[in-house]
Design a protein around this motif. Structure first.
Motif, PDB file in Angstrom:
ATOM      1  N   LEU A  49       0.864  -1.177   0.000  1.00  0.00           N
ATOM      2  CA  LEU A  49       0.000   0.000   0.000  1.00  0.00           C
ATOM      3  C   LEU A  49       0.898   1.224   0.000  1.00  0.00           C
ATOM      4  CD1 LEU A  49      -2.711  -0.826   2.698  1.00  0.00           C
ATOM      5  CD2 LEU A  49      -2.869  -1.092   0.222  1.00  0.00           C
ATOM      6  N   HIS A  50       0.599   2.169  -0.869  1.00  0.00           N
ATOM      7  CA  HIS A  50       1.352   3.419  -0.833  1.00  0.00           C
ATOM      8  C   HIS A  50       0.766   4.328   0.239  1.00  0.00           C
ATOM      9  CE1 HIS A  50       2.663   7.509  -1.895  1.00  0.00           C
ATOM     10  NE2 HIS A  50       3.783   6.878  -2.190  1.00  0.00           N
ATOM     11  N   THR A  64      -2.046  11.469  -5.113  1.00  0.00           N
ATOM     12  CA  THR A  64      -2.848  10.273  -5.353  1.00  0.00           C
ATOM     13  C   THR A  64      -2.902   9.945  -6.839  1.00  0.00           C
ATOM     14  OG1 THR A  64      -4.211  10.656  -3.395  1.00  0.00           O
ATOM     15  CG2 THR A  64      -5.151   9.277  -5.128  1.00  0.00           C
ATOM     16  N   GLU A  68      -1.470   6.599  -8.749  1.00  0.00           N
ATOM     17  CA  GLU A  68      -2.396   5.825  -9.583  1.00  0.00           C
ATOM     18  C   GLU A  68      -1.874   5.670 -11.005  1.00  0.00           C
ATOM     19  OE1 GLU A  68      -6.725   6.837  -7.535  1.00  0.00           O
ATOM     20  OE2 GLU A  68      -5.931   8.160  -9.090  1.00  0.00           O
ATOM     21  N   ASP A  72       2.057  -0.614 -13.717  1.00  0.00           N
ATOM     22  CA  ASP A  72       1.893  -1.801 -12.880  1.00  0.00           C
ATOM     23  C   ASP A  72       3.181  -2.605 -12.846  1.00  0.00           C
ATOM     24  OD1 ASP A  72      -0.768  -1.182 -12.410  1.00  0.00           O
ATOM     25  OD2 ASP A  72      -1.500  -2.397 -14.085  1.00  0.00           O
ATOM     26  N   ILE A  79      -1.219  -2.150  -4.445  1.00  0.00           N
ATOM     27  CA  ILE A  79      -2.599  -2.627  -4.550  1.00  0.00           C
ATOM     28  C   ILE A  79      -3.594  -1.685  -3.876  1.00  0.00           C
ATOM     29  CG2 ILE A  79      -1.944  -5.031  -4.853  1.00  0.00           C
ATOM     30  CD1 ILE A  79      -2.545  -5.482  -1.883  1.00  0.00           C
ATOM     31  N   GLY A  80      -3.119  -0.544  -3.426  1.00  0.00           N
ATOM     32  CA  GLY A  80      -4.001   0.442  -2.822  1.00  0.00           C
ATOM     33  C   GLY A  80      -3.215   1.640  -2.352  1.00  0.00           C
ATOM     34  N   ILE A  81      -3.915   2.719  -2.091  1.00  0.00           N
ATOM     35  CA  ILE A  81      -3.295   3.974  -1.660  1.00  0.00           C
ATOM     36  C   ILE A  81      -3.967   4.460  -0.385  1.00  0.00           C
ATOM     37  CG2 ILE A  81      -2.948   6.413  -2.244  1.00  0.00           C
ATOM     38  CD1 ILE A  81      -2.999   5.569  -5.211  1.00  0.00           C
ATOM     39  N   GLY A 103     -10.460   5.283  -7.680  1.00  0.00           N
ATOM     40  CA  GLY A 103     -10.663   3.866  -7.425  1.00  0.00           C
ATOM     41  C   GLY A 103      -9.551   3.158  -6.689  1.00  0.00           C
ATOM     42  N   ALA A 104      -8.434   3.849  -6.384  1.00  0.00           N
ATOM     43  CA  ALA A 104      -7.301   3.176  -5.747  1.00  0.00           C
ATOM     44  C   ALA A 104      -7.162   3.480  -4.261  1.00  0.00           C
ATOM     45  CB  ALA A 104      -5.993   3.553  -6.457  1.00  0.00           C
ATOM     46  N   LEU A 278      -8.599  -5.560   0.642  1.00  0.00           N
ATOM     47  CA  LEU A 278      -7.605  -5.877  -0.373  1.00  0.00           C
ATOM     48  C   LEU A 278      -7.761  -7.305  -0.853  1.00  0.00           C
ATOM     49  CD1 LEU A 278      -4.522  -4.380   1.498  1.00  0.00           C
ATOM     50  CD2 LEU A 278      -5.971  -3.225  -0.192  1.00  0.00           C
TER      51      LEU A 278
END
Length: 281
Positions: A49-50, A64, A68, A72, A79-81, A103-104, A278
């Motif tokens: 996760l960032h 953000t 995003e 990849d 897999i998420g922020i 969406g992230a 997640l």
């Protein structure tokens, strides 16, 4: 075993401004996903996760969007922020909407350890944290050990919001200031809406630390919260101040070698997957 790093910081000074780095010359450079992933994969980290990096306030949404937009990666994907936010702002509802638009974003954080204590005591701040439960968004608590009572007050003020305590509450490991910290950690753990992140400790230990120097601190957090409310984070790149990612990952495995396989899975992956919604391989 799946290992989710819940606390990865990336820096790109060509895209964003990080005012605090001017006072941290040892860290004041770019820190890329490629550099992180190369070492993280070798450590057994499988996803990350960032975590927001306290960019200039007018660039929170841009940070953000920048994360995003990164390509990849198959080795250690983001897999998420956990995005930055300002709960003290009357525009917080709009900040939530903007954060969620890409969406992230899976959670939010407002750094408190560099801010006046009164910032989090206002009715607006606490009302806004209560809003997060409507969106099922956890909030990371970034406080100093002396500010743990503030964290307790926030958890009580927003009982339906999920909180995650960063860096075990920033204990003074090098100075051995255990008792007051331990008392407040135990009190915070009485709040069922709070989880604790095993992260950041190398930066608070004396140079040349070993796992034995950290053990009573991690043992106390684990005993207070239980393995169903623990997650793990590297705090990369800040962890480079305390020996680096590889040393911290190896130390973590040493510190929790006594735990069962189910407990280690909870710490390294299952709890993070539950808290931030997640995917788990």
């Amino acid at each position: 075993m799946t290992m989710i790093d819940t606390h990865l910081h990336l820096v790109d000074r060509t895209a964003l401004t990080y005012p605090w780095l001017a006072d941290a010359p040892a860290l004041d450079r770019d820190w890329t996903h490629e550099d992180y992933a190369r070492e993280a994969a070798a450590c057994g980290i499988t996803a990350a996760l960032h975590m927001e990096v306290d960019v200039a306030e007018d660039l929170i949404a841009a940070e953000t969007a920048h994360i995003e937009s990164l390509p990849d990666r198959a080795d250690v994907p983001i897999i998420g922020i956990i995005g930055g936010c300002r709960p003290e702002s009357p525009r917080f509802a709009q900040q939530i909407e903007q954060a969620l638009s890409g969406g992230a974003v899976v959670g939010l954080r407002r750094v408190l350890h560099t801010m006046p204590d009164d910032l989090s005591r206002t009715a607006q701040f606490r009302d806004n944290l209560r809003r997060l439960s409507d969106h099922d968004l956890p909030f990371d608590l970034c406080v100093l050990a002396r500010q743990l009572p503030l964290a307790i007050a926030l958890a009580d003020a927003a009982p339906d919001t999920q909180f995650v305590l960063d860096h075990c509450g920033v204990p003074d490991i090098a100075g051995g200031a255990f008792d007051g910290w331990a008392r407040d950690i135990a009190a915070l753990a009485e709040r069922p809406n709070v989880a604790a992140k095993i992260s950041g400790l190398p930066a608070y230990a004396a140079p040349g630390w070993t796992p034995s120097d950290l053990r009573r601190w991690t043992d106390h957090v684990a005993a207070s919260f239980g393995f169903d409310r623990l997650v793990w984070g590297s705090d990369w790149f800040v962890c480079t101040l305390g020996g680096g990612l590889t040393k911290w990952a190896e130390a973590t495995r040493d510190l929790f070698a006594h735990a069962s396989e189910a407990e280690r899975h909870a710490l390294y992956a299952a709890n993070a997957a539950r808290i931030w919604k997640l995917p788990l391989d």
